[in-house]
Motif scaffolding. Structure first.
Motif, PDB file in Angstrom:
ATOM      1  N   UNK A 105     -50.627 -21.937   1.717  1.00 54.47           N
ATOM      2  CA  UNK A 105     -50.658 -21.491   0.531  1.00 54.47           C
ATOM      3  C   UNK A 105     -49.889 -20.298   0.012  1.00 54.47           C
ATOM      4  N   UNK A 106     -50.521 -18.755   1.221  1.00 55.05           N
ATOM      5  CA  UNK A 106     -49.761 -18.354   0.653  1.00 55.05           C
ATOM      6  C   UNK A 106     -48.392 -17.407   0.903  1.00 55.05           C
ATOM      7  N   UNK A 107     -48.442 -18.209   2.270  1.00 51.86           N
ATOM      8  CA  UNK A 107     -46.941 -18.055   2.652  1.00 51.86           C
ATOM      9  C   UNK A 107     -45.859 -19.233   1.597  1.00 51.86           C
ATOM     10  N   UNK A 108     -46.084 -20.620   1.609  1.00 49.08           N
ATOM     11  CA  UNK A 108     -45.662 -21.549   0.968  1.00 49.08           C
ATOM     12  C   UNK A 108     -44.570 -20.807  -0.098  1.00 49.08           C
ATOM     13  N   UNK A 109     -46.646 -20.123  -1.316  1.00 49.75           N
ATOM     14  CA  UNK A 109     -46.017 -19.316  -1.941  1.00 49.75           C
ATOM     15  C   UNK A 109     -44.619 -18.744  -1.953  1.00 49.75           C
ATOM     16  N   UNK A 110     -44.536 -17.914  -1.231  1.00 44.28           N
ATOM     17  CA  UNK A 110     -43.375 -16.835  -0.824  1.00 44.28           C
ATOM     18  C   UNK A 110     -42.327 -17.472  -0.759  1.00 44.28           C
ATOM     19  N   UNK A 111     -42.178 -18.318   0.108  1.00 45.90           N
ATOM     20  CA  UNK A 111     -40.751 -18.553   0.822  1.00 45.90           C
ATOM     21  C   UNK A 111     -40.288 -20.234   0.426  1.00 45.90           C
ATOM     22  N   UNK A 112     -41.680 -21.141  -0.155  1.00 44.46           N
ATOM     23  CA  UNK A 112     -40.607 -21.910  -0.841  1.00 44.46           C
ATOM     24  C   UNK A 112     -40.631 -23.374   0.599  1.00 44.46           C
ATOM     25  N   UNK A 113     -40.804 -24.808  -0.115  1.00 41.97           N
ATOM     26  CA  UNK A 113     -41.598 -25.426   0.902  1.00 41.97           C
ATOM     27  C   UNK A 113     -40.045 -26.082   1.658  1.00 41.97           C
ATOM     28  N   UNK A 165     -39.617 -24.497  21.872  1.00 41.98           N
ATOM     29  CA  UNK A 165     -39.803 -23.082  22.318  1.00 41.98           C
ATOM     30  C   UNK A 165     -40.582 -22.369  20.832  1.00 41.98           C
ATOM     31  N   UNK A 166     -41.607 -21.227  21.700  1.00 38.73           N
ATOM     32  CA  UNK A 166     -41.953 -20.437  20.670  1.00 38.73           C
ATOM     33  C   UNK A 166     -41.212 -19.454  20.421  1.00 38.73           C
ATOM     34  N   UNK A 167     -41.236 -19.535  18.773  1.00 40.60           N
ATOM     35  CA  UNK A 167     -39.687 -19.209  17.838  1.00 40.60           C
ATOM     36  C   UNK A 167     -40.818 -17.271  17.008  1.00 40.60           C
ATOM     37  N   UNK A 168     -39.881 -16.692  16.655  1.00 41.79           N
ATOM     38  CA  UNK A 168     -39.813 -15.349  15.153  1.00 41.79           C
ATOM     39  C   UNK A 168     -39.912 -16.195  13.901  1.00 41.79           C
ATOM     40  N   UNK A 169     -40.710 -16.653  13.074  1.00 40.44           N
ATOM     41  CA  UNK A 169     -40.722 -16.582  11.851  1.00 40.44           C
ATOM     42  C   UNK A 169     -40.251 -15.938  11.365  1.00 40.44           C
ATOM     43  N   UNK A 170     -38.771 -15.453  10.379  1.00 42.78           N
ATOM     44  CA  UNK A 170     -38.801 -14.298  10.006  1.00 42.78           C
ATOM     45  C   UNK A 170     -39.324 -14.174   8.251  1.00 42.78           C
ATOM     46  N   UNK A 171     -40.064 -14.213   8.232  1.00 37.00           N
ATOM     47  CA  UNK A 171     -40.206 -14.506   6.495  1.00 37.00           C
ATOM     48  C   UNK A 171     -39.187 -14.049   5.742  1.00 37.00           C
ATOM     49  N   UNK A 172     -38.452 -12.915   5.786  1.00 40.74           N
ATOM     50  CA  UNK A 172     -37.284 -12.648   4.752  1.00 40.74           C
ATOM     51  C   UNK A 172     -36.023 -13.242   4.867  1.00 40.74           C
ATOM     52  N   UNK A 173     -35.792 -13.795   6.484  1.00 41.63           N
ATOM     53  CA  UNK A 173     -34.652 -14.349   5.999  1.00 41.63           C
ATOM     54  C   UNK A 173     -34.943 -15.541   5.551  1.00 41.63           C
ATOM     55  N   UNK A 174     -36.080 -16.355   5.740  1.00 37.50           N
ATOM     56  CA  UNK A 174     -36.597 -18.097   4.856  1.00 37.50           C
ATOM     57  C   UNK A 174     -36.177 -17.831   3.697  1.00 37.50           C
ATOM     58  N   UNK A 191     -39.678  -7.495  11.650  1.00 33.75           N
ATOM     59  CA  UNK A 191     -39.837  -6.836  13.084  1.00 33.75           C
ATOM     60  C   UNK A 191     -41.122  -6.059  13.251  1.00 33.75           C
ATOM     61  N   UNK A 192     -42.193  -6.843  12.548  1.00 36.27           N
ATOM     62  CA  UNK A 192     -43.978  -6.436  12.308  1.00 36.27           C
ATOM     63  C   UNK A 192     -44.172  -7.299  12.296  1.00 36.27           C
ATOM     64  N   UNK A 193     -45.397  -8.331  12.800  1.00 38.97           N
ATOM     65  CA  UNK A 193     -46.024  -9.682  12.749  1.00 38.97           C
ATOM     66  C   UNK A 193     -47.225  -9.640  12.074  1.00 38.97           C
ATOM     67  N   UNK A 194     -47.048 -10.568  11.147  1.00 37.27           N
ATOM     68  CA  UNK A 194     -47.917 -10.491   9.890  1.00 37.27           C
ATOM     69  C   UNK A 194     -48.970 -11.563  10.036  1.00 37.27           C
ATOM     70  N   UNK A 195     -49.428 -12.240  10.949  1.00 42.23           N
ATOM     71  CA  UNK A 195     -49.715 -13.271  10.791  1.00 42.23           C
ATOM     72  C   UNK A 195     -51.367 -13.030  10.196  1.00 42.23           C
ATOM     73  N   UNK A 196     -52.220 -11.793  10.444  1.00 38.62           N
ATOM     74  CA  UNK A 196     -53.060 -11.524   9.885  1.00 38.62           C
ATOM     75  C   UNK A 196     -53.211 -10.886   8.645  1.00 38.62           C
ATOM     76  N   UNK A 197     -53.616 -10.808   7.922  1.00 38.25           N
ATOM     77  CA  UNK A 197     -53.768 -10.182   6.054  1.00 38.25           C
ATOM     78  C   UNK A 197     -54.734  -8.817   6.270  1.00 38.25           C
ATOM     79  N   UNK A 198     -54.202  -7.551   5.945  1.00 32.28           N
ATOM     80  CA  UNK A 198     -54.784  -6.927   6.484  1.00 32.28           C
ATOM     81  C   UNK A 198     -55.814  -7.005   5.102  1.00 32.28           C
ATOM     82  N   UNK A 199     -55.616  -6.541   4.290  1.00 27.20           N
ATOM     83  CA  UNK A 199     -56.628  -7.010   3.029  1.00 27.20           C
ATOM     84  C   UNK A 199     -57.877  -8.154   4.203  1.00 27.20           C
ATOM     85  N   UNK A 219     -43.201 -12.455  11.482  1.00 28.04           N
ATOM     86  CA  UNK A 219     -42.357 -11.089  11.293  1.00 28.04           C
ATOM     87  C   UNK A 219     -41.842 -10.939   9.789  1.00 28.04           C
ATOM     88  N   UNK A 220     -42.146  -9.899   9.869  1.00 28.66           N
ATOM     89  CA  UNK A 220     -41.220  -9.394   8.360  1.00 28.66           C
ATOM     90  C   UNK A 220     -41.377  -8.404   8.571  1.00 28.66           C
TER      91      UNK A 220
END
Length: 550
Positions: free
Chosen positions: A388-396, A410-419, A372-380, A369-370
């Motif tokens: 690769x895209x995810x890692x490029x953004x937040x780092x290993x 536990x199913x979790x919400x991965x907050x990209x902005x927080x990470x 609060x919005x689900x971002x699993x799918x690339x709109x483009x 999520x970003x």
RNA sequence: GCGCCCGUAGCUCAGUGGAUAGAGCGUUAGGUUGCGGACCUAAAGGUCGUGGGUUCGAGUCCCGCCGGGCGCGCCA
């Protein structure tokens, strides 16, 4: 420590302070746990509470007897500084400064090996994870399994296990044919198959088709789909391997389903089950009587058209793994596969293996999520975002921490902005900063010609702050042992944060490098160096970098 | 309908049957003539979804219910 307590307990019984254990109770559970903070103790045991019923005595009286016997024990005097009995029956222990000093000296001698332990359990472990079929790049849905699998392997290794990281994939089935057909269709400008693959990578593959391959398909048109499929899936597989390496995840074995067929493993499994009377034929298919082991349905191994099911391949794989010498098989599966756990363990049992040696860990879903919005799918692109895209953004480092800190069930919400927060508000960087800060101190001291003392002997007495840091450093082996046994890493991330916090507080309260007090400085440098080793070991266990500067 | 997983602070999550349920973020109020302020201290914030049960002791184990997720093929 447990041993000391056990001896004290035995001594209390033999001295008559406590009645003998009634028969049938067996070895009492002599636990040594970490007391709550307000107890102001290093170790705590609840043996007295647990023995209250079998001994038919008040827990406080038992605790007092054990404590007295412990106090009288010669072996304990160098280790245990004070003993306290707390309501409703806990025995709280405090370690002597001398014991802390000797232990820290041992830590610095061990160096990078500090934090490796030997926990009981099956030794040769095969951990199979990711195992995505090579029909497209890894996407963020694969992220958790990849990280958790690798983290699990690291923790098991730190616990003394020998671990093989294994990736299983299908190299000739319908999905590979479909991939071949999709690439061919694009290369030839014809319509894609009904359920063909249509991601950007398919177009790239089509554009990269080598001339020799095009010639080969022209020579034998009926083989074209298969030839292109094989080529394309190998290309995709290599890309997956490269992606995983960027995550710090490497595999020892890449195992193909075709091997199971070619080498007769499935046949072997069937023979084994047949001999045990666990199979039957019905409607032209071959079935495993899974219901005999509690499953709600029997399961097909070989379809009426002669082809093996996925389950058929699975049981052949089980034999293969055990024949390769593993005594513990761990599978990391997506939560959607939980329905297939029972049949696999049932079959393993039916083939004569211990079902507890075949373990499936189910990885719960992640919702990226970003705001609060689900971002699993690339709109483009209209497809799942790639790993690769995810890692490029937040780092290993940040990604590893995020998954390591959470229970896999536990199913979790991965907050990209927080990470992706690069500041110390992000726990992973808070811990890394502690390591960098210590490195800086040691560097600065070395420039001034000041090095750590060889031994901490006699330096901790009377300094509660330094002792507090020492106690925290020395917890690491227990943390690792717990993690290896639980096969979870949340405790490790929690410990890392606490260790960093205690260090920062120490730094605030005690000046490490003080030109006016060289001996004290040397002792504190040694203490801080031990803290650095503990931090480096902990971060290494998580596959996270421990920088010397940030 | 049956099976599995989940429900804990405003948010994201920890919590091997044991003590006054914790952490990070966020919020609020403070702290530094010093070795890295990317730091530290403190406060507010909880009917642990809910109702029973087992136990000396339950967030943890058992049963029912509510809510969410996922499964229930001769698919992979």
């Amino acid at each position: 420590m447990e041993q000391l307590l056990r001896e004290a307990l035995a001594a209390a019984i033999s001295s008559g302070a406590l009645p003998a254990l009634p028969p049938g109770i067996g070895e009492p559970d002599v636990d040594v746990a970490r007391p709550p903070q307000q107890a102001k103790a290093d170790l705590a045991s609840s043996v007295a509470l647990k023995l209250a019923r079998p001994l038919r005595m008040a827990p406080l009286a038992i605790a007092a007897a054990v404590a007295a016997s412990l106090e009288a024990s010669a072996g304990a005097s160098a280790v245990i500084g004070s003993i306290e009995v707390a309501h409703p029956g806990f025995i709280n222990l405090r370690l002597t400064p001398g014991f802390l000093e000797r232990s820290l000296d041992a830590v610095r001698t061990a160096g990078a090996a500090f934090g490796r332990v030997e926990v009981p359990g099956r030794h040769h472990v095969n951990v199979e994870f990711v195992s995505a079929n090579p029909t497209g790049p890894l996407h963020i849905g694969n992220a958790r399994g990849a990280f958790v699998g690798d983290l699990l392997c690291r923790v098991l290794e730190a616990g003394g296990r020998e671990v093989t990281r294994e990736y299983y994939f299908n190299d000739f089935g319908s999905q590979v044919m479909n991939l071949g057909a999709s690439v061919l269709a694009i290369a030839n400008g014809t319509d894609l198959p009904e359920d063909g693959y249509r991601g950007a990578y398919v177009h790239e593959l089509a554009a990269e088709l080598p001339d020799e391959l095009v010639a080969a398909t022209a020579a034998s048109p009926d083989q074209a789909t298969s030839i292109v499929g094989q080529w394309a899936s190998e290309r995709v597989r290599a890309g997956i391997e490269a992606s995983l390496e960027r995550l710090g995840v490497t595999f020892d074995v890449w195992f193909t389903e075709s091997t199971l067929h070619r080498e007769g493993w499935i046949q072997r499994a069937i023979e084994r089950l047949q001999a045990g009377g666990h199979l039957f034929e019905q409607d032209g298919a071959l079935w495993f009587r899974s219901t005999a082991f509690g499953d709600d349905k029997d399961r097909v191994i070989r379809r009426s058209n002669g082809a093996y099911t996925y389950f058929g391949a699975d049981i052949g794989y089980v034999i293969n793994k055990f024949e390769r010498g593993f005594d513990h098989l761990i599978y990391l599966w997506g939560a959607d596969h939980h329905g297939t756990v029972a049949r696999n363990r049932n079959a393993a049992e039916a083939m004569g293996y211990d079902r507890s040696a075949v373990e499936m860990l189910l990885i719960a879903w992640v919702r990226f999520v970003r705001d609060g919005q689900d971002v699993s799918m690339s709109k483009r692109a209209g497809e799942f975002i790639t790993l690769d895209d995810l890692l490029e953004e937040i780092g290993v480092d940040a990604a590893r921490w995020y998954f390591a800190a959470r229970a896999t069930t536990s199913s979790i919400d991965f907050d990209i902005e927080a990470a992706k927060d690069p500041t110390a508000a992000n726990p992973v960087h808070y811990v890394r900063y502690a390591h960098a800060r210590i490195s800086s101190i040691l560097r600065k001291a070395a420039e001034a010609g000041l090095g750590p003392a060889d031994s901490l002997d006699g330096t901790l007495a009377g300094d509660e702050v330094a002792q507090g840091l020492a106690r925290e450093i020395l917890r690491l082996p227990d943390v690792v042992g717990d993690a290896a046994l639980a096969q979870e890493t949340q405790g490790v991330t929690a410990y890392a944060t606490e260790l960093a916090t205690v260090f920062h507080a120490f730094y605030r309260d005690r000046r490490v490098v003080d030109p006016e007090a060289l001996e004290t400085s040397r002792a504190r440098l040694a203490l801080v160096d031990a803290a650095r080793l503990a931090l480096a070991s902990t971060l290494g266990l998580l596959g996270i970098s421990a920088p010397d500067s940030m």
